[in-house]
Scaffold this active site. Structure first.
Site, mmCIF file in Angstrom:
data_model
loop_
_atom_site.group_PDB
_atom_site.id
_atom_site.type_symbol
_atom_site.label_atom_id
_atom_site.label_comp_id
_atom_site.label_asym_id
_atom_site.label_seq_id
_atom_site.Cartn_x
_atom_site.Cartn_y
_atom_site.Cartn_z
ATOM 1 N N HIS A 137 0.823 -1.216 0.000
ATOM 2 C CA HIS A 137 0.000 0.000 0.000
ATOM 3 C C HIS A 137 0.849 1.255 0.000
ATOM 4 C CE1 HIS A 137 -3.891 -2.075 1.169
ATOM 5 N NE2 HIS A 137 -4.003 -1.547 -0.022
ATOM 6 N N CYS A 176 1.505 -1.054 -22.388
ATOM 7 C CA CYS A 176 0.739 -0.650 -21.205
ATOM 8 C C CYS A 176 1.347 -1.153 -19.907
ATOM 9 C CB CYS A 176 -0.716 -1.074 -21.317
ATOM 10 S SG CYS A 176 -0.916 -2.858 -21.327
#
Ligand code: PEP
Ligand code: MG
Length: 551
Positions: free
Chosen positions: A184, A482
């Site tokens: 995170h 991508c």
């Protein structure tokens, strides 16, 4: 001068004095409680509820991705199975502090053992336990230091609650000794464009007040920097700042060759920021991010609503949506919850969708309906395609639903090597360099111990990209990029030199790439790419490209 290595998040560079995060609270002793079971249970219940509410409040204050993370953490705090584990220990007469510590620790170990995305949630659970124990003890939870001047924050790993409310005027950069590229801390640092290097194992030796340079592009923390190094770092930071405030022109090379710059998104709410940063459309919409926590397949209505919102944000522009990419780092229980020894090589991506074709059909239905209701130019692609037959299958199915532009991701070496055939069938290819690197170098992208192999500059990866680029040119089909590689400005130039016709990346990377492309012509890009291709390893490919590019 010394160099500590880790995983850089983004491309920024910053310098300043260190302030270390306070050490965690000492673990509670395994003691018998002097309170009654009812009193102890009530204390813990109140503490857990107070922590959950505080996390939610912090989330609401921070907004964006931080809110989702903190709400998830608040839910973790109040998870019924954790509550039951705590209750068992309280019934055995333990103190509230010990019961919470012990129950959370056993959950933490289970999560860690799972590895990958779930393993990296273990730090979140530790943070919740620390907050509950601090509340029970009536002391403040350990948090970000406030030295009264801007600083480089050094911590073991940051809890989402800390990252979410970081004062960006004070925190110059983040260095953590734990955590990987999908922790995170990394996700939020990326979103907030905080210069960060995570997983710096030797960061434990860094002392308060020492000046360091944190170079995210290189994944390096320089200790005892010389004046020259400090000046160079400052120059780079200034250059990035001016690139970020440059006009939002469409992506182009110095000779005017257009290279559309697109955004990688995981939810429609992120579209506004991408538009603000000059994205010319979407090059990768990761639909599985909408459903990571669902145990059941999303309904057509749910999906139509999300896709419509996304497409509405890009009227007249290209939006490439990827069909659900389940498996390995992106578990979707409703597509494949079987235990696999090597999930990255298992039933994932298009393979998993084919095994549950009704789910794929529902997704195509929702996409076609959203397309009909909006003005964006919808392209749809399949993840992890490894054969020409799979390409034929997906394109034919997409056509059944009236999808006009259907393509495939090139993430597996077999697709790159057969790209000439793949691109006779597909309308376009999009190269996913994260997986293509993982599969080419046989190095799990989630495993810290092999992260040095996970380098898209490796000439073996570049050769596969060149193969795909040539196939695109020969067939007159677009080939986009991508994966994270497109966000590295010099590598972006190389990718264009290898035949990429568009680049898609995290929106915060757009400014750097836009500015760098403008420095080179198509001929330059091809020459720089050839220099990198001729190298024998990733480091020499990067330095050969730097030399050819004159940087
Ligand atoms: C990739 O593999 O490069 C990619 C873009 O897909 P993801 O990172 O979602 O697997
Ligand atoms: Mg991938």
């Amino acid at each position: 001068m010394g160099e500590l290595r880790g995983v850089g998040i983004g491309l920024g560079v910053a310098q300043g004095p260190i302030a270390r995060m306070a050490e965690p609270l000492p673990a509670p002793k395994d003691e018998k409680s002097e309170r009654s079971l009812d009193d102890e249970t009530a204390r813990v219940k109140d503490a857990v509820a107070a922590v959950a509410r505080e996390l939610e409040e912090r989330g609401a204050q921070a907004g964006g991705a931080a809110r989702d993370v903190l709400e998830a953490q608040a839910m973790m705090a109040e998870d019924p199975s954790l509550e039951a584990e705590v209750a068992t220990r309280l019934q055995a007469g333990k103190t509230g502090e010990f019961a919470v510590h012990d129950a959370f620790a056993s959950f933490r170990d289970q999560l860690s053992a799972m590895g990958g995305y779930l393993g990296e949630r273990a730090a979140d659970l530790d943070d919740v336990a620390q907050r509950v124990i601090a509340n029970l003890r009536g002391v403040p939870a350990p948090g970000v230091p406030e030295p009264g001047h801007p600083f480089v924050l050094v911590a073991k790993d940051l809890a989402p609650a800390d990252t979410a409310l970081l004062d960006l005027d004070m925190v110059l950069a983040l260095v953590t000794s734990e955590g990987g590229p999908t922790s995170h801390t990394a996700i939020l640092a990326r979103e907030k464009s905080i210069v960060a290097v995570v997983g710096v194992t030797d960061a434990t030796g860094l002392a308060d007040g020492d000046t360091v340079i944190v170079d995210a592009a290189k994944g390096v923390v320089t200790t005892d920097p010389t004046d020259d190094e400090l000046a160079q770092a400052q120059n780079r930071a200034d250059e990035r700042k001016s690139a970020a405030s440059a006009p939002l022109t469409p992506g182009a090379l110095s000779d005017g060759t257009a290279i559309p710059l697109l955004a990688n998104l995981g939810k429609p709410e992120a579209a506004a920021q991408a538009v603000e940063l000059g994205a010319e459309g979407v090059g990768l919409f990761r639909t599985e991010f909408l459903f990571l926590s669902s145990s059941q397949a999303p309904t057509v209505e749910q999906q139509r609503e999300s896709y419509t919102k996304l497409l509405q944000a890009f009227p007249g522009q290209k939006v490439v949506v990827r069909a659900l990419d389940a498996g390995a780092d992106k578990p979707l229980a409703f597509l494949n919850d079987a235990h696999e020894e090597n999930p990255a090589l298992g039933l994932r991506g298009l393979r998993a969708l084919r095994a549950s074709e009704d789910i794929l059909r529902e997704q195509l239905t929702a996409l076609a309906e959203a397309d009909a209701a909006t003005d964006a130019d919808l392209w749809v692609m399949a993840p992890m395609v490894s054969t020409v037959e799979e390409t034929e299958y997906f394109v034919a199915l997409a056509r059944e639903y009236g999808i006009k532009t259907a393509g495939v991701m090139v993430e597996v070496p077999s697709s790159a090597l057969l790209a000439d055939h793949v691109l006779k069938v597909a309308d376009f290819a999009s190269i996913g360099t994260n997986d293509l690197t993982q599969y080419t170098l046989a190095a799990d992208r989630l495993l810290g111990s092999v992260s040095s192999f996970q380098d898209p500059w490796h000439p073996a990866v570049l050769r596969l990209i060149a193969e795909t680029g040539q196939a695109g040119q020969a067939n007159g089909k677009p080939v986009g990029i991508c994966g994270e590689a497109a966000a590295d400005p010099l590598l972006a130039v190389v990718l264009v030199g290898l035949g990429a016709t568009s680049l898609s990346m995290a929106p915060t990377a757009l400014a750097d790439v836009r500015a760098t492309l403008l420095d080179y012509s198509l001929d330059d890009a091809r020459r720089i790419a050839q220099a990198a291709l001729a190298a024998t390893d990733a480091a020499s490919a990067r330095s050969a490209a730097q030399k050819a590019a004159g940087v």
